[in-house]
Design an enzyme around this catalytic site. Structure first.
Site, PDB file in Angstrom:
ATOM      1  N   HIS A  10      46.606  36.406  27.768  1.00 49.04           N
ATOM      2  CA  HIS A  10      47.400  37.198  28.667  1.00 49.04           C
ATOM      3  C   HIS A  10      48.701  37.438  28.344  1.00 49.04           C
ATOM      4  O   HIS A  10      49.185  38.657  28.795  1.00 49.04           O
ATOM      5  CB  HIS A  10      47.425  36.100  30.065  1.00 49.04           C
ATOM      6  CG  HIS A  10      48.015  36.521  31.109  1.00 49.04           C
ATOM      7  ND1 HIS A  10      47.207  37.342  32.278  1.00 49.04           N
ATOM      8  CD2 HIS A  10      49.374  36.740  31.813  1.00 49.04           C
ATOM      9  CE1 HIS A  10      47.967  37.583  33.167  1.00 49.04           C
ATOM     10  NE2 HIS A  10      49.451  37.079  32.847  1.00 49.04           N
ATOM     11  N   GLU A  11      49.633  36.428  28.018  1.00 51.03           N
ATOM     12  CA  GLU A  11      50.811  37.072  27.443  1.00 51.03           C
ATOM     13  C   GLU A  11      50.919  38.149  26.504  1.00 51.03           C
ATOM     14  O   GLU A  11      51.849  38.629  26.483  1.00 51.03           O
ATOM     15  CB  GLU A  11      51.501  35.812  27.053  1.00 51.03           C
ATOM     16  CG  GLU A  11      51.653  34.770  28.291  1.00 51.03           C
ATOM     17  CD  GLU A  11      52.511  35.314  29.550  1.00 51.03           C
ATOM     18  OE1 GLU A  11      53.386  36.201  29.481  1.00 51.03           O
ATOM     19  OE2 GLU A  11      52.102  35.015  30.681  1.00 51.03           O
ATOM     20  N   HIS A  14      50.792  41.230  28.184  1.00 47.91           N
ATOM     21  CA  HIS A  14      52.092  41.876  28.685  1.00 47.91           C
ATOM     22  C   HIS A  14      52.895  42.235  27.500  1.00 47.91           C
ATOM     23  O   HIS A  14      53.740  43.432  27.957  1.00 47.91           O
ATOM     24  CB  HIS A  14      52.766  40.615  29.325  1.00 47.91           C
ATOM     25  CG  HIS A  14      52.106  40.214  30.723  1.00 47.91           C
ATOM     26  ND1 HIS A  14      51.631  41.181  31.542  1.00 47.91           N
ATOM     27  CD2 HIS A  14      51.793  38.936  31.197  1.00 47.91           C
ATOM     28  CE1 HIS A  14      51.423  40.592  32.925  1.00 47.91           C
ATOM     29  NE2 HIS A  14      51.372  39.101  32.570  1.00 47.91           N
ATOM     30  N   HIS A  20      49.523  43.058  35.485  1.00 48.10           N
ATOM     31  CA  HIS A  20      48.369  42.176  36.076  1.00 48.10           C
ATOM     32  C   HIS A  20      47.310  43.344  36.620  1.00 48.10           C
ATOM     33  O   HIS A  20      47.366  44.065  37.017  1.00 48.10           O
ATOM     34  CB  HIS A  20      48.850  41.159  37.284  1.00 48.10           C
ATOM     35  CG  HIS A  20      49.669  40.037  36.770  1.00 48.10           C
ATOM     36  ND1 HIS A  20      50.477  39.464  37.499  1.00 48.10           N
ATOM     37  CD2 HIS A  20      49.746  39.241  35.396  1.00 48.10           C
ATOM     38  CE1 HIS A  20      51.132  38.480  36.764  1.00 48.10           C
ATOM     39  NE2 HIS A  20      50.653  38.382  35.505  1.00 48.10           N
ATOM     40  N   CYS A  21      45.830  42.840  36.081  1.00 47.05           N
ATOM     41  CA  CYS A  21      44.991  43.634  36.615  1.00 47.05           C
ATOM     42  C   CYS A  21      44.305  43.443  38.075  1.00 47.05           C
ATOM     43  O   CYS A  21      44.308  42.208  38.507  1.00 47.05           O
ATOM     44  CB  CYS A  21      43.690  43.471  35.331  1.00 47.05           C
ATOM     45  SG  CYS A  21      42.199  44.462  35.795  1.00 47.05           S
ATOM     46  N   CYS A  26      39.131  39.813  34.657  1.00 49.97           N
ATOM     47  CA  CYS A  26      40.039  40.199  33.439  1.00 49.97           C
ATOM     48  C   CYS A  26      41.002  39.004  33.226  1.00 49.97           C
ATOM     49  O   CYS A  26      41.523  38.209  34.005  1.00 49.97           O
ATOM     50  CB  CYS A  26      40.559  41.528  33.869  1.00 49.97           C
ATOM     51  SG  CYS A  26      41.570  42.192  32.475  1.00 49.97           S
ATOM     52  N   CYS A  45      39.061  43.469  30.888  1.00 52.54           N
ATOM     53  CA  CYS A  45      38.038  44.384  31.435  1.00 52.54           C
ATOM     54  C   CYS A  45      38.103  45.772  30.857  1.00 52.54           C
ATOM     55  O   CYS A  45      39.030  46.254  30.147  1.00 52.54           O
ATOM     56  CB  CYS A  45      38.413  44.499  33.176  1.00 52.54           C
ATOM     57  SG  CYS A  45      40.112  45.433  33.535  1.00 52.54           S
ATOM     58  N   CYS A  48      41.379  47.749  31.163  1.00 52.81           N
ATOM     59  CA  CYS A  48      42.536  46.970  30.452  1.00 52.81           C
ATOM     60  C   CYS A  48      42.207  47.194  28.970  1.00 52.81           C
ATOM     61  O   CYS A  48      43.014  47.591  28.027  1.00 52.81           O
ATOM     62  CB  CYS A  48      43.048  45.627  30.714  1.00 52.81           C
ATOM     63  SG  CYS A  48      43.552  45.428  32.300  1.00 52.81           S
TER      64      CYS A  48
END
Length: 110
Positions: A10-11, A14, A20-21, A26, A45, A48
């Site tokens: 996740h990071e 970024h 954020h999706c 996702c 997803c 992304c």
């Protein structure tokens, strides 16, 4: 380890410029509590994935195969291995391989 790997993915998203999706389930979904956090997949997803693909220019099929091989090698024997995520990866690989297979008939001749 599973939660740490989700957070790291996740990071990293970024760091690549992803917000954020809100489109699909996702790894870039925001989470307000642990239940949301644990329900997020490790994967991007389609929206992304396309953003990262444009940025980095990787082959999606090769990427999925490399992730699958890593998970098989490193996580398969561990209790926290997400079998449904391994299955999801396998289905994506099979689909992409079938899409790349030579087509027979009129479409192949074009």
């Amino acid at each position: 380890l599973e939660r740490s790997s989700r957070l790291a993915v996740h990071e990293l998203g970024h760091m690549l410029g992803l917000d954020h999706c809100v489109f699909f389930q996702c790894c870039m979904n925001g989470s307000g509590h642990l239940e949301e956090d644990f329900s997020q997949p490790h994967f991007l997803c389609p929206v992304c994935l396309r953003k990262v693909h444009r940025l980095c220019g990787f082959d999606v099929l090769t990427r999925y195969k490399d992730i699958f091989a890593f998970w098989e090698r490193e996580f398969k024997q561990l209790w926290y291995c997400e079998q449904n995520e391994l299955q999801w990866l396998k289905e994506r690989i099979d689909y992409l391989e079938s899409e790349r297979a030579p087509r027979h008939g009129a479409q192949a001749e074009r």
